[in-house]
Design a protein around this motif. Structure first.
Motif, short mmCIF file in Angstrom:
data_model
loop_
_atom_site.label_atom_id
_atom_site.label_comp_id
_atom_site.label_asym_id
_atom_site.label_seq_id
_atom_site.Cartn_x
_atom_site.Cartn_y
_atom_site.Cartn_z
N ASP A 191 46.92 59.55 54.18
CA ASP A 191 46.04 60.41 53.39
C ASP A 191 46.22 61.85 53.86
OD1 ASP A 191 44.18 58.50 51.75
OD2 ASP A 191 44.28 57.64 53.76
N PHE A 192 46.55 62.73 52.92
CA PHE A 192 46.74 64.15 53.21
C PHE A 192 45.70 64.92 52.40
CE2 PHE A 192 49.88 67.93 53.19
CZ PHE A 192 49.28 68.44 54.34
N THR A 193 44.68 65.46 53.07
CA THR A 193 43.52 66.06 52.40
C THR A 193 43.45 67.55 52.67
OG1 THR A 193 42.31 63.98 52.68
CG2 THR A 193 41.03 65.93 52.14
N HIS A 194 43.10 68.30 51.62
CA HIS A 194 42.90 69.74 51.73
C HIS A 194 41.50 70.06 51.19
CE1 HIS A 194 47.31 70.06 52.23
NE2 HIS A 194 47.32 69.11 51.30
N ALA A 195 40.71 70.78 51.97
CA ALA A 195 39.34 71.09 51.58
C ALA A 195 39.08 72.58 51.76
CB ALA A 195 38.35 70.27 52.41
N ILE A 196 38.41 73.18 50.78
CA ILE A 196 37.97 74.56 50.89
C ILE A 196 36.47 74.60 50.64
CG2 ILE A 196 38.51 75.06 48.46
CD1 ILE A 196 39.20 77.93 49.40
N VAL A 197 35.74 75.30 51.49
CA VAL A 197 34.28 75.32 51.40
C VAL A 197 33.77 76.77 51.41
CG1 VAL A 197 34.21 73.15 52.68
CG2 VAL A 197 33.79 75.29 53.88
N TRP A 198 32.58 76.92 50.86
CA TRP A 198 31.91 78.22 50.89
C TRP A 198 30.41 77.97 51.00
CZ3 TRP A 198 28.13 80.93 48.30
CH2 TRP A 198 28.07 82.30 48.56
N THR A 199 29.74 78.77 51.82
CA THR A 199 28.29 78.66 51.95
C THR A 199 27.65 80.04 51.78
OG1 THR A 199 28.19 79.03 54.34
CG2 THR A 199 28.58 76.78 53.60
N ASN A 200 26.51 80.05 51.14
CA ASN A 200 25.76 81.29 50.98
C ASN A 200 25.27 81.81 52.33
OD1 ASN A 200 24.33 83.17 48.97
ND2 ASN A 200 22.63 82.48 50.25
N GLU A 201 25.05 80.87 53.27
CA GLU A 201 24.52 81.24 54.58
C GLU A 201 25.55 82.02 55.40
OE1 GLU A 201 21.58 79.07 57.79
OE2 GLU A 201 23.23 77.92 56.94
N THR A 202 26.83 81.62 55.32
CA THR A 202 27.88 82.34 56.05
C THR A 202 28.53 83.42 55.21
OG1 THR A 202 29.62 80.77 55.39
CG2 THR A 202 28.37 80.26 57.39
N GLY A 203 28.54 83.21 53.88
CA GLY A 203 29.19 84.17 53.00
C GLY A 203 30.70 84.20 53.14
N LYS A 204 31.31 83.11 53.66
CA LYS A 204 32.74 83.08 53.92
C LYS A 204 33.35 81.77 53.42
CE LYS A 204 32.25 85.83 58.16
NZ LYS A 204 32.46 85.84 59.63
N PHE A 205 34.62 81.84 53.06
CA PHE A 205 35.40 80.66 52.73
C PHE A 205 36.06 80.11 53.99
CE2 PHE A 205 35.20 82.51 48.48
CZ PHE A 205 35.01 81.38 47.69
N ALA A 206 36.23 78.79 54.04
CA ALA A 206 36.96 78.14 55.14
C ALA A 206 37.81 77.04 54.54
CB ALA A 206 36.00 77.58 56.18
N LEU A 207 38.95 76.78 55.18
CA LEU A 207 39.92 75.83 54.66
C LEU A 207 40.31 74.84 55.75
CD1 LEU A 207 42.03 75.05 52.39
CD2 LEU A 207 43.60 76.65 53.51
N ARG A 208 40.51 73.58 55.35
CA ARG A 208 40.98 72.55 56.30
C ARG A 208 42.07 71.70 55.67
NH1 ARG A 208 40.38 69.76 60.90
NH2 ARG A 208 40.68 67.51 60.89
N HIS A 209 43.10 71.42 56.48
CA HIS A 209 44.13 70.45 56.13
C HIS A 209 44.03 69.29 57.13
CE1 HIS A 209 45.91 73.77 53.85
NE2 HIS A 209 45.89 74.48 54.97
N ALA A 210 44.14 68.06 56.65
CA ALA A 210 44.06 66.89 57.54
C ALA A 210 45.04 65.83 57.08
CB ALA A 210 42.65 66.33 57.57
N LEU A 211 45.83 65.34 58.01
CA LEU A 211 46.77 64.27 57.74
C LEU A 211 46.37 63.07 58.58
CD1 LEU A 211 49.43 63.24 56.47
CD2 LEU A 211 50.64 64.19 58.45
#
Length: 288
Positions: A191-211
């Motif tokens: 399983d090769f997963t890519h996730a991008i998240v955003w929160t109003n609390e941080t006001g920033k985008f973050a990205l994760r790749h996981a194999l």
């Protein structure tokens, strides 16, 4: 142990049946009853830090006659953002700070109670709408929308997931994921997963790749090998942490007691990417 497990499961099943019959005045077929209780206990130790012990639980309430599409859940506060950004084997011991860093989680006794309405379900598509409230003071209601779509081919499966979450206190959060899954044979799956998240609390985008490579040893035992990388977009696009882990999961007793042993390491930019080793032992107890 078996008698205690069966007693609790039976009592919980009877409570669910009684509630369902109260609202509909109709008996519930045994095969339709999906109520259960999950309790897990974990101990997490990171190099140079104290042991963190955690106890968590989740109730699943099934009322098949009241509504075919309704599920009611009472559980400890679930953090979709943290789960999307950290190794799934140790996500329960992490939290996301306001500066966007994953840190060791402090004891959190906040619980949520909610209802999940299944809007549409097919072989390759699922959509649901969730309403609930965080049981804390002040009370913190939320609403969540969850869309999942799977594209299946002869060689690989592609899964798309979109979660939109609105808390009264924290504000808006979103999790977008794309996963590529390939089952090579009855033993190995990738399983090769890519996730991008955003929160109003941080006001920033973050990205994760996981194999993740999953190895099924037999019906009772399995291994999972994981490597991952986390990235930030502010002030520029850069990778701020890496991680790797190996997890061994085994059915310890009948169909209700599972054990998981995980070892791994984090490589964080603030620590000059030096390895921070960790180990986790976890037990899952099902009453169903």
């Amino acid at each position: 142990m078996d008698a205690t497990n069966a007693y609790i499961a039976t009592k919980w099943d009877q409570i669910n049946r009684s509630v369902d019959m109260f609202f509909t005045n109709q008996p519930v077929k045994k095969e339709e009853q999906k109520s259960s209780i999950l309790v897990y206990l974990s101990s997490y130790k990171k190099e140079g830090q104290k042991i963190e012990n955690d106890v968590d639980f989740q109730f699943k309430i099934s009322l098949p006659n009241t509504s075919k599409n309704l599920k009611i859940v009472v559980e400890k506060q679930q953090d979709e953002i943290t789960n999307a950004l950290s190794d799934s084997s140790v996500a329960n011991n992490r939290s996301l700070s306001k500066d966007g860093r994953l840190t060791a989680r402090q004891s959190d006794n906040r619980y949520t109670a909610g209802a999940s309405f299944l809007l549409k379900k097919s072989q390759d598509f699922l959509s649901s709408l969730n309403f609930g409230i965080r049981i804390s003071m002040p009370l913190n209601p939320y609403v969540k929308a969850d869309l999942q779509k799977t594209y299946k081919t002869s060689w690989i499966n592609i899964g798309l997931s979109q979660k939109l979450i609105l808390y009264r206190q924290e504000g808006f959060e979103e999790v977008s994921q794309v996963a590529f899954s390939r089952k090579w044979n009855p033993t190995f799956q990738t399983d090769f997963t890519h996730a991008i998240v955003w929160t109003n609390e941080t006001g920033k985008f973050a990205l994760r790749h996981a194999l993740v490579l999953t190895q099924t040893i037999n019906s009772r035992k399995g291994l999972a090998y994981s490597v991952g990388a986390n990235a930030k977009f502010t002030p520029t696009y850069y990778y701020n942490s890496y991680d790797t882990s190996v997890s061994y999961r085994q059915l310890l007793h009948k169909d209700w007691l599972f054990g998981t042993w995980t070892v791994g390491a984090d490589f964080v930019k603030e620590n000059h990417f030096n390895d921070d080793k960790f180990v986790q032992v976890r037990a899952d107890i099902f009453f169903r």
